[in-house]
Design an enzyme around this catalytic site. Structure first.
Site, PDB file in Angstrom:
ATOM      1  N   ARG A 121       0.853  -1.192   0.000  1.00  0.00           N
ATOM      2  CA  ARG A 121       0.000   0.000   0.000  1.00  0.00           C
ATOM      3  C   ARG A 121       0.883   1.235   0.000  1.00  0.00           C
ATOM      4  O   ARG A 121       1.041   1.927   0.991  1.00  0.00           O
ATOM      5  CB  ARG A 121      -0.917  -0.034   1.204  1.00  0.00           C
ATOM      6  N   SER A 132      -8.143  -2.475  -3.552  1.00  0.00           N
ATOM      7  CA  SER A 132      -8.830  -1.189  -3.596  1.00  0.00           C
ATOM      8  C   SER A 132      -9.845  -1.136  -4.737  1.00  0.00           C
ATOM      9  O   SER A 132     -10.984  -0.698  -4.546  1.00  0.00           O
ATOM     10  CB  SER A 132      -7.815  -0.054  -3.756  1.00  0.00           C
TER      11      SER A 132
END
Length: 366
Positions: A121, A132
């Protein structure tokens, strides 16, 4: 390099890992793309759509035999592994932390494997982050499913017969799915509240119009942008803080997942029994054990008039959009890993290092 796109075989799965448009972009980059026949049909992509853009459509056995790189969405299963050859490269969501048997099996075949759910991330990896892209759709569809299952409407409505008050929505977890759920519920006119162990999400939730339920989380931190497993003390404080809102909510959406671990229980049986008759819980973490103690995956459970739906719904139920987003993630990932349609194998680079789980039969990231 020949890229093989396999038809997803998991029950209820409608997505495909590469859309026709993205296959054309990969072909323009110098790759050859082989699509298993009917792989995209459940996402409204016909075989002819791929052929028209330069890909070839082949039987399953041919794809396995000819492809250098095999791509899926879901983990490779036992039947897939029978057809994998030494030296082939695999890309899918492997969930390697909680699926060690699969990783051992891939290694025993002498193959190489990248896990899309292990994308770090970090800002430069955002366009490769399948968690996501898919969770964004999950947040949206969870609200739509909740609206369908409720016996009330979301918005304030003034009629000649009287005024209908807006529904109250409570969202556990202000990650990608939670933020999209907030935005969707607000657009539909609901009064929205949200809570998360990560205090940094308060501003994000409030910017979308939700009231954030703050919980004293001294000593609790996130891990790599994800929520971590909470202490018993925090869990108790959270229950005390959210109970009033929980017991008044018409719709509750839970989104809390911890990579590689069982989902935390956020709503107990005792709490469910104190909720409003007719309330609905949409538990998006049901596949990892559920955020509600009473959730069952792909089942509707009714307790004291409260409807509990354990699901992973979103990506599969909006498969055209989900497939296109996953395909873009794959494209960006391959562009990052390769040069002139060949792998660079830069093992010191963070994205490559974190996602490369097996290299030529050797397990790297245990």
């Amino acid at each position: 390099m020949k890229i093989g796109i396999l038809k997803e075989t998991q029950n209820g799965e409608n997505r495909v890992s590469l859309s026709p448009n993205i296959s054309k972009q990969l072909i323009d980059k110098g790759f050859k793309v082989l699509i298993e026949e009917q792989a995209g049909v459940n996402s409204s992509y016909q075989d002819a759509d791929y052929i028209d853009l330069g890909a070839s459509v082949e039987k399953r056995g041919v794809v396995f035999k000819e492809a250098d790189l095999l791509i899926k969405i879901n983990p490779f299963d036992e039947e897939d592994l029978k057809l994998i050859d030494k030296g082939q490269i695999l890309i899918s969501q492997l969930y390697h932390k909680s699926n060690p048997e699969l990783i051992e099996a891939i290694a025993s075949k002498g193959a190489t494997a990248f896990s899309m759910d292990a994308i770090p991330r970090i800002s430069r990896a955002q366009d490769m982050d399948v968690l996501s892209s898919q969770n964004n759709l999950a947040g949206y569809k969870s609200v739509i499913l909740g609206a369908y299952e409720m016996t009330k409407i979301f918005p304030l409505m003034m009629t000649a017969a009287g005024t209908i008050t807006p529904s109250k929505v409570l969202i556990f977890g202000v990650g990608v799915a939670g933020l999209q759920a907030i935005a969707t519920a607000k657009r539909l006119g609901a009064v929205v509240e949200a809570t998360d162990i990560r205090t940094e999400t308060k501003e994000q939730a409030e910017s979308l119009g939700a009231k954030f339920i703050s919980v004293d989380n001294e000593g609790e931190t996130s891990e790599g942008g994800y929520a971590k497993e909470a202490s018993e003390d925090y869990v108790k404080k959270q229950k005390d803080a959210v109970n009033k809102s929980l017991f008044q909510a018409d719709l509750v959406i839970t989104t809390a997942n911890i990579p590689g671990r069982k989902a935390p229980v956020l709503i107990t049986k005792e709490q469910v029994e104190q909720m409003k008759n007719g309330a609905v819980i949409i538990d998006l973490a049901a596949a990892q054990g559920g955020n509600c103690e009473l959730s069952k995956l792909n089942e509707k459970v009714i307790v004291n008039g409260v409807k509990i739906i354990g699901t992973t719904i979103a990506p599969e139920s909006v498969s055209t959009n989900a497939s296109e987003l996953y395909a873009k993630n794959i494209y960006n990932f391959l562009v990052h890993l390769t040069e002139d349609a060949k792998f660079k194998w830069d093992l010191e680079e963070e994205i490559t290092n974190d996602t490369l789980i097996v290299k030529d039969g050797t397990i790297r990231n245990k």
